[in-house]
Motif scaffolding. Structure first.
Motif, PDB file in Angstrom:
ATOM      1  N   ALA A 187     -29.693  14.837  33.412  1.00 58.85           N
ATOM      2  CA  ALA A 187     -30.023  15.170  32.025  1.00 58.85           C
ATOM      3  C   ALA A 187     -29.553  16.565  31.613  1.00 58.85           C
ATOM      4  CB  ALA A 187     -31.538  15.061  31.823  1.00 58.85           C
ATOM      5  N   LEU A 188     -28.657  17.145  32.377  1.00 56.30           N
ATOM      6  CA  LEU A 188     -28.190  18.499  32.060  1.00 56.30           C
ATOM      7  C   LEU A 188     -27.662  18.555  30.629  1.00 56.30           C
ATOM      8  CD1 LEU A 188     -26.376  19.440  35.377  1.00 56.30           C
ATOM      9  CD2 LEU A 188     -28.625  20.217  34.590  1.00 56.30           C
ATOM     10  N   GLY A 189     -28.153  19.521  29.883  1.00 55.76           N
ATOM     11  CA  GLY A 189     -27.702  19.695  28.511  1.00 55.76           C
ATOM     12  C   GLY A 189     -28.342  18.783  27.488  1.00 55.76           C
ATOM     13  N   ARG A 190     -29.238  17.910  27.903  1.00 61.87           N
ATOM     14  CA  ARG A 190     -29.891  16.997  26.951  1.00 61.87           C
ATOM     15  C   ARG A 190     -30.672  17.828  25.930  1.00 61.87           C
ATOM     16  NH1 ARG A 190     -33.435  12.400  29.588  1.00 61.87           N
ATOM     17  NH2 ARG A 190     -31.396  11.817  30.427  1.00 61.87           N
ATOM     18  N   SER A 191     -30.593  17.471  24.685  1.00 63.34           N
ATOM     19  CA  SER A 191     -31.249  18.249  23.636  1.00 63.34           C
ATOM     20  C   SER A 191     -32.759  18.031  23.620  1.00 63.34           C
ATOM     21  CB  SER A 191     -30.678  17.887  22.264  1.00 63.34           C
ATOM     22  OG  SER A 191     -31.131  16.601  21.864  1.00 63.34           O
ATOM     23  N   ARG A 192     -33.465  18.995  23.066  1.00 60.27           N
ATOM     24  CA  ARG A 192     -34.926  18.906  22.909  1.00 60.27           C
ATOM     25  C   ARG A 192     -35.271  17.699  22.043  1.00 60.27           C
ATOM     26  NH1 ARG A 192     -39.559  18.281  21.522  1.00 60.27           N
ATOM     27  NH2 ARG A 192     -41.287  19.740  21.711  1.00 60.27           N
ATOM     28  N   GLU A 193     -34.476  17.470  21.004  1.00 59.55           N
ATOM     29  CA  GLU A 193     -34.706  16.332  20.108  1.00 59.55           C
ATOM     30  C   GLU A 193     -34.587  15.001  20.856  1.00 59.55           C
ATOM     31  OE1 GLU A 193     -33.001  14.490  15.926  1.00 59.55           O
ATOM     32  OE2 GLU A 193     -31.796  15.956  17.002  1.00 59.55           O
ATOM     33  N   LYS A 194     -33.563  14.862  21.690  1.00 58.39           N
ATOM     34  CA  LYS A 194     -33.391  13.618  22.453  1.00 58.39           C
ATOM     35  C   LYS A 194     -34.538  13.412  23.436  1.00 58.39           C
ATOM     36  CE  LYS A 194     -28.910  12.304  21.584  1.00 58.39           C
ATOM     37  NZ  LYS A 194     -28.560  11.000  21.136  1.00 58.39           N
ATOM     38  N   ILE A 195     -34.995  14.480  24.062  1.00 58.40           N
ATOM     39  CA  ILE A 195     -36.114  14.359  25.005  1.00 58.40           C
ATOM     40  C   ILE A 195     -37.377  13.929  24.270  1.00 58.40           C
ATOM     41  CG2 ILE A 195     -37.667  15.750  26.455  1.00 58.40           C
ATOM     42  CD1 ILE A 195     -35.055  17.037  27.563  1.00 58.40           C
ATOM     43  N   ALA A 196     -37.621  14.497  23.114  1.00 55.41           N
ATOM     44  CA  ALA A 196     -38.803  14.123  22.333  1.00 55.41           C
ATOM     45  C   ALA A 196     -38.723  12.679  21.861  1.00 55.41           C
ATOM     46  CB  ALA A 196     -38.969  15.061  21.141  1.00 55.41           C
ATOM     47  N   THR A 197     -37.568  12.262  21.363  1.00 59.13           N
ATOM     48  CA  THR A 197     -37.401  10.884  20.900  1.00 59.13           C
ATOM     49  C   THR A 197     -37.598   9.899  22.050  1.00 59.13           C
ATOM     50  OG1 THR A 197     -35.907  11.570  19.134  1.00 59.13           O
ATOM     51  CG2 THR A 197     -35.799   9.261  19.814  1.00 59.13           C
ATOM     52  N   ALA A 198     -37.001  10.205  23.211  1.00 58.15           N
ATOM     53  CA  ALA A 198     -37.167   9.331  24.370  1.00 58.15           C
ATOM     54  C   ALA A 198     -38.634   9.233  24.767  1.00 58.15           C
ATOM     55  CB  ALA A 198     -36.330   9.844  25.534  1.00 58.15           C
ATOM     56  N   ALA A 199     -39.328  10.352  24.782  1.00 60.59           N
ATOM     57  CA  ALA A 199     -40.741  10.355  25.159  1.00 60.59           C
ATOM     58  C   ALA A 199     -41.577   9.538  24.178  1.00 60.59           C
ATOM     59  CB  ALA A 199     -41.262  11.789  25.243  1.00 60.59           C
ATOM     60  N   GLU A 200     -41.296   9.672  22.889  1.00 58.00           N
ATOM     61  CA  GLU A 200     -42.049   8.940  21.871  1.00 58.00           C
ATOM     62  C   GLU A 200     -41.896   7.429  21.996  1.00 58.00           C
ATOM     63  OE1 GLU A 200     -40.603  10.681  18.246  1.00 58.00           O
ATOM     64  OE2 GLU A 200     -41.511  12.627  18.745  1.00 58.00           O
ATOM     65  N   HIS A 201     -40.816   6.976  22.613  1.00 62.68           N
ATOM     66  CA  HIS A 201     -40.551   5.543  22.746  1.00 62.68           C
ATOM     67  C   HIS A 201     -40.720   5.054  24.183  1.00 62.68           C
ATOM     68  CE1 HIS A 201     -39.243   5.124  18.606  1.00 62.68           C
ATOM     69  NE2 HIS A 201     -38.681   6.309  18.757  1.00 62.68           N
TER      70      HIS A 201
END
Length: 137
Positions: free
Chosen positions: A30-44
């Motif tokens: 997940a190197l470089g994964r954005s904060r937004e992508k991490i939040a979206t993934a967690a929400e789903h």
């Protein structure tokens, strides 16, 4: 709580800024994964985290599932200062306990370096790896 750690599943209690720091800077997948992508993934996803007795989050994992047939365990991460305490195994056990009542036929994951951790939880190499495909974008 055992051994000074507690597993929780409420996303509202989890520190996604910390999860972002861990994953985007120290997790090879997940190197470089954005904060937004991490939040979206967690929400789903179904989320799991380990906390110390003083409430500090020290590990994270999530699972994607259709709640009927399939689940994918991913983003398992333990803070470097808390490795060797069995937290990855505890997170995996918590995930498997949570999805067991769903009657799933398959739980999968991918790892480059933690095969022994997952083997202790009953994971094996794919029986038919040639049947799996991917499309990278």
């Amino acid at each position: 709580m055992t051994d000074g750690y507690e597993i929780r599943t409420d996303l509202a209690e989890m520190d996604l800024d910390l999860v972002h720091e861990w994953l985007s800077t120290d997790a090879y997948w997940a190197l470089g994964r954005s904060r937004e992508k991490i939040a979206t993934a967690a929400e789903h996803s179904l989320n799991f985290a380990a906390f110390t007795t003083d409430g500090r989050q020290v590990a994270y994992a999530r699972v994607l599932t259709d709640h009927a047939n399939f689940a994918w365990l991913c983003d398992v991460y333990v803070d470097r200062g808390h490795r060797g305490q069995g937290l990855a195994r505890r997170l995996v056990d918590a995930v498997l306990a949570a999805v067991q009542p769903m009657g799933l036929s398959r739980v999968v994951l991918a790892t480059r370096d933690a095969h022994a951790v997952y083997a202790r939880a009953g994971f094996t190499p794919l029986a038919e790896p040639g049947t799996f495909m991917e499309r990278r974008t």
